[in-house]
Design a protein around this motif. Sequence first.
Motif, short mmCIF file in Angstrom:
data_model
loop_
_atom_site.label_atom_id
_atom_site.label_comp_id
_atom_site.label_asym_id
_atom_site.label_seq_id
_atom_site.Cartn_x
_atom_site.Cartn_y
_atom_site.Cartn_z
N PRO A 34 -1.06 54.32 77.02
CA PRO A 34 -2.02 54.49 75.92
C PRO A 34 -1.54 55.44 74.82
O PRO A 34 -1.81 55.21 73.64
N ASP A 35 -0.81 56.49 75.18
CA ASP A 35 -0.33 57.44 74.17
C ASP A 35 0.66 56.77 73.23
O ASP A 35 0.57 56.93 72.01
N CYS A 36 1.59 56.02 73.78
CA CYS A 36 2.58 55.33 72.96
C CYS A 36 1.92 54.27 72.07
O CYS A 36 2.19 54.18 70.86
N ILE A 37 1.02 53.48 72.66
CA ILE A 37 0.37 52.40 71.92
C ILE A 37 -0.50 52.95 70.80
O ILE A 37 -0.46 52.48 69.66
N ALA A 38 -1.31 53.96 71.11
CA ALA A 38 -2.20 54.56 70.10
C ALA A 38 -1.39 55.17 68.96
O ALA A 38 -1.76 55.05 67.78
N SER A 39 -0.28 55.83 69.30
CA SER A 39 0.57 56.43 68.28
C SER A 39 1.15 55.35 67.36
O SER A 39 1.20 55.53 66.14
N CYS A 40 1.57 54.24 67.95
CA CYS A 40 2.09 53.12 67.14
C CYS A 40 1.00 52.56 66.22
O CYS A 40 1.27 52.23 65.06
N HIS A 65 -3.55 48.87 84.75
CA HIS A 65 -4.77 48.12 84.44
C HIS A 65 -5.55 48.76 83.29
O HIS A 65 -6.14 48.07 82.46
N GLN A 66 -5.58 50.09 83.27
CA GLN A 66 -6.31 50.76 82.20
C GLN A 66 -5.71 50.42 80.83
O GLN A 66 -6.46 50.16 79.87
N THR A 67 -4.39 50.38 80.75
CA THR A 67 -3.72 50.06 79.48
C THR A 67 -4.01 48.62 79.08
O THR A 67 -4.25 48.33 77.90
N ARG A 68 -4.04 47.72 80.05
CA ARG A 68 -4.32 46.32 79.74
C ARG A 68 -5.77 46.15 79.27
O ARG A 68 -6.05 45.38 78.35
N VAL A 69 -6.68 46.88 79.91
CA VAL A 69 -8.09 46.85 79.47
C VAL A 69 -8.19 47.39 78.04
O VAL A 69 -8.91 46.84 77.20
N MET A 70 -7.45 48.44 77.75
CA MET A 70 -7.44 49.03 76.40
C MET A 70 -6.95 48.02 75.37
O MET A 70 -7.57 47.85 74.31
N LEU A 71 -5.87 47.32 75.69
CA LEU A 71 -5.33 46.32 74.76
C LEU A 71 -6.34 45.22 74.48
O LEU A 71 -6.53 44.81 73.32
N ASN A 72 -6.97 44.73 75.53
CA ASN A 72 -7.92 43.62 75.38
C ASN A 72 -9.22 44.05 74.71
O ASN A 72 -9.81 43.30 73.93
N THR A 73 -9.65 45.26 75.01
CA THR A 73 -10.93 45.74 74.50
C THR A 73 -10.85 46.10 73.02
O THR A 73 -11.75 45.79 72.24
N ILE A 99 13.27 48.02 58.60
CA ILE A 99 13.23 49.44 58.94
C ILE A 99 12.73 49.56 60.38
O ILE A 99 11.75 48.92 60.75
N ILE A 100 13.44 50.34 61.17
CA ILE A 100 13.13 50.46 62.60
C ILE A 100 12.72 51.89 62.94
O ILE A 100 13.39 52.85 62.56
N GLY A 101 11.62 52.02 63.67
CA GLY A 101 11.20 53.32 64.17
C GLY A 101 10.90 53.24 65.65
O GLY A 101 10.37 52.22 66.12
N ILE A 102 11.27 54.25 66.42
CA ILE A 102 10.89 54.28 67.84
C ILE A 102 9.86 55.40 68.05
O ILE A 102 9.92 56.45 67.40
N VAL A 103 8.91 55.13 68.91
CA VAL A 103 7.74 55.99 69.04
C VAL A 103 7.53 56.43 70.49
O VAL A 103 7.61 55.61 71.42
N ASP A 104 7.29 57.73 70.68
CA ASP A 104 6.98 58.32 71.99
C ASP A 104 8.17 58.30 72.95
O ASP A 104 8.01 58.31 74.15
N LEU A 181 -7.83 58.34 73.93
CA LEU A 181 -7.31 57.91 75.23
C LEU A 181 -5.86 58.34 75.40
O LEU A 181 -5.44 58.74 76.49
N GLY A 182 -5.09 58.25 74.31
CA GLY A 182 -3.69 58.67 74.35
C GLY A 182 -3.57 60.14 74.72
O GLY A 182 -2.74 60.52 75.56
N ILE A 183 -4.39 60.97 74.10
CA ILE A 183 -4.35 62.41 74.39
C ILE A 183 -4.79 62.69 75.82
O ILE A 183 -4.16 63.45 76.56
N ILE A 184 -5.87 62.03 76.24
CA ILE A 184 -6.41 62.25 77.59
C ILE A 184 -5.40 61.86 78.67
O ILE A 184 -5.17 62.59 79.64
N THR A 185 -4.78 60.68 78.51
CA THR A 185 -3.86 60.20 79.55
C THR A 185 -2.57 61.02 79.61
O THR A 185 -2.07 61.31 80.69
#
Length: 372
Positions: A34-40, A65-73, A99-104, A181-185
């Motif tokens: 979640p932290d990587c995804i939210a940051s992106c 599973h939590q990350t998959r639920v986050m993506l779908n929700t 342009i390419i950036g890498i995150v987290d 969620l990113g911060i919490i996880t």
Amino acid sequence: MDIKESRKILINFLSKKENENKIVYLLCHDDPDPDCIASCMAIKKIVESLKKDCYILYGGDISHHQTRVMLNTINIDMIKIGEDEEVDLELKESIKNSIIGIVDTFHWLSGNCTEINKVIDSSLERLPDFCIDHHIADANVKNKFPICINDHVGSCSTLAVEFLQDESIDIQESLATALLLGIITDTNDLKSEFITDRDMVAYETLKKDIDLKLFQKIINYPRPVSYLYHREKAYSSLHKENSMAIAFAGWVNPKHRSILGELCQELCLIESIESSMVIGILDEGGDKDKYLIASFRSSEMTLDCSEFVQNVFGKKYSGGRKGVAAARVPINGPFALMIDHFNDENSEFRQDLEESLFETYMKRVTEEKSKN
């Protein structure tokens, strides 16, 4: 360099005339959390505010599973690499002039970027243009990237929130929910020893703007039924020596491998257990790859988790950070063929293999722990 100055340099770079029509690709580490995804998501919003197209790419499987639920929700739009040859070919061509950036993550061509690098690195004759990460790295690592936004905070989402605020960009409900969620996880529910005042400020900023129903749905995500099997398997094999617990969780479906990490965390909540390792065998089915996998957690301040798992499983197959580490060791040759042949979980061969692997690594883990 001051982090605010680094952010200004990135904005100026993205706004240059010669970059006007270039697409921006944000690359997650493998199996993004979640932290990587939210940051992106946040960086994508910043890029799009400059009237540029931006896409989020990831490799590997999203197993938690939590990350998959986050993506779908939250309906997060991401492109998986390595699944569709036609898509991969198009991306390879497009990425050459983008342009390419890498995150987290600071990893490139190694570590937790292995899966995405199977497709992307062959398309590039250069390093990514920028990196945004909250993990500690020495100057040599940071200086590899033309632009590096790095500060040691508890989560990458905190850096993303500060960046959004710098650019005076509103954080809408869905993005606020993802970033919280990113911060919490990444701060272990705000209990991590690495949490900073800046993480708490970002948390307080976000919590009043989240979609509470979405947030509760993601936080209270349902565990898969297989969790019961792996939990029973782990506790029935549990070996405890002093403050170290080691367990074997059985044969793991790639989509459920995050269960090992959850079991590790659960074990560390038990009185007198400060470090835990849960081992399993990852079988992708048929004639596909097999791996010995392991998750490791520790609350011991003096223990370097990354070094610990590397000493047990080898540097090539493992890594981590303070408090958390993991390993994935390929199972090749006759063993892999026999696993395919004896695919009944009750077969004598599979049970013997489980016992042999677990005893071997239990001994290695115990020996390594005795040195600390």
